[in-house]
Scaffold this motif. Sequence first.
Motif: not given
Length: 365
Positions: A142, A145-146, A149, A161-162, A165, A168-169, A189
């Motif tokens: 994370f 990614m952060a 993002m 930005s989504l 996510v 990554t997932f 979440g």
Amino acid sequence: MNRKLLKNIEYPILIAILLLTILSVLIISSATHATSPDGSFRTARMQVLWFLAGLVAMVFVMSIDYHSFAQWSNLIYAANILALLMVLFAGEEGGGAQRWISIGGFGLQPSEFAKLALIITMSKHLEKKKSLDTLQDLLSIFLHMAAPMLLIARQPDLGTSLVFVAITFGMMFIAGLSYKMLAGMIAAGILSLPLFWQILKPYQRDRILVFINPYLDPLGKGYHVIQSKIAIGSGKLLGKGLFQGTQNQLDFLPVKHTDFIFAVLGEELGFVGGIFLFALYFMLLYYSLRVAYKARDMLGTYMVIGVVSMWAFQILVNIGMNVGIMPVTGIPLPFMSYGGSSFIMNMMAAGLVLNVGMRRQKILF
């Protein structure tokens, strides 16, 4: 490029991209010709130019072994962060967001190329992981990614930005993320939604409220969705015909060559045209997944799954917002929406998929 590598190319992927591009140019021609000041097809011609530039970029990506990109992951990650920082400090503003850098008279959108950079660098990051069973394992992912993002969210560009996510997932799931950890993150979440609502900008909150009920502001923020649904519904089975859509040609439909290009297709080519588009996307995603399955190593699998996750999420969200089942986010429809940065990045992503497929076997001399 070695001839033995060319024999391993998944040609259905290239065919799907070519047909999507042809369809894109036709729909963009219809969407922009009537409202162009001189009645020209300049926007459609520019989309052809982006395709040709993307073709060069795709061949370049295919010609370099994907393991080399992984070795350069630290450099790619640093260059990505630097480009996104340049947008914040020296970028050009448009549409209420600061997302572009002007280079030679053309606007470059680093956030688009940041998606591909994340896929490459995250693949290398995950390859080093032995498991995803602890919070410490997830924390490093994370954090990876952060940084990009959050820089993109600062532009602001919540939609892209989504996408980060989703990428990554998708990659974490293939890397062996346990259902227990996944359920925990989903629960976290959901519990954080009130906090998320508080940090949203007013226009972002309005988009969500209008998504629930577009008629809260039918002539303002709900106008896009209402006109899009009218256009798609009026297309019925076979559509009104290319260049014959009233919502399109009379300019009731906004941003119709980018965010709402599917609505133009739905009105003018109807349900049949929509099914044809879905078939092309299915072809693209199916053969890309086949490349991931046959990849020589997990690094290649991660890269392809990252690209597939990006494409699938963008297709779902863009078409979803056109038919009113997703909030309006400004996420482009891959290989269809007009835009140089987006198109070239998607061509490079396709090149990465083909790269992995070409090198699924060791070449023996």
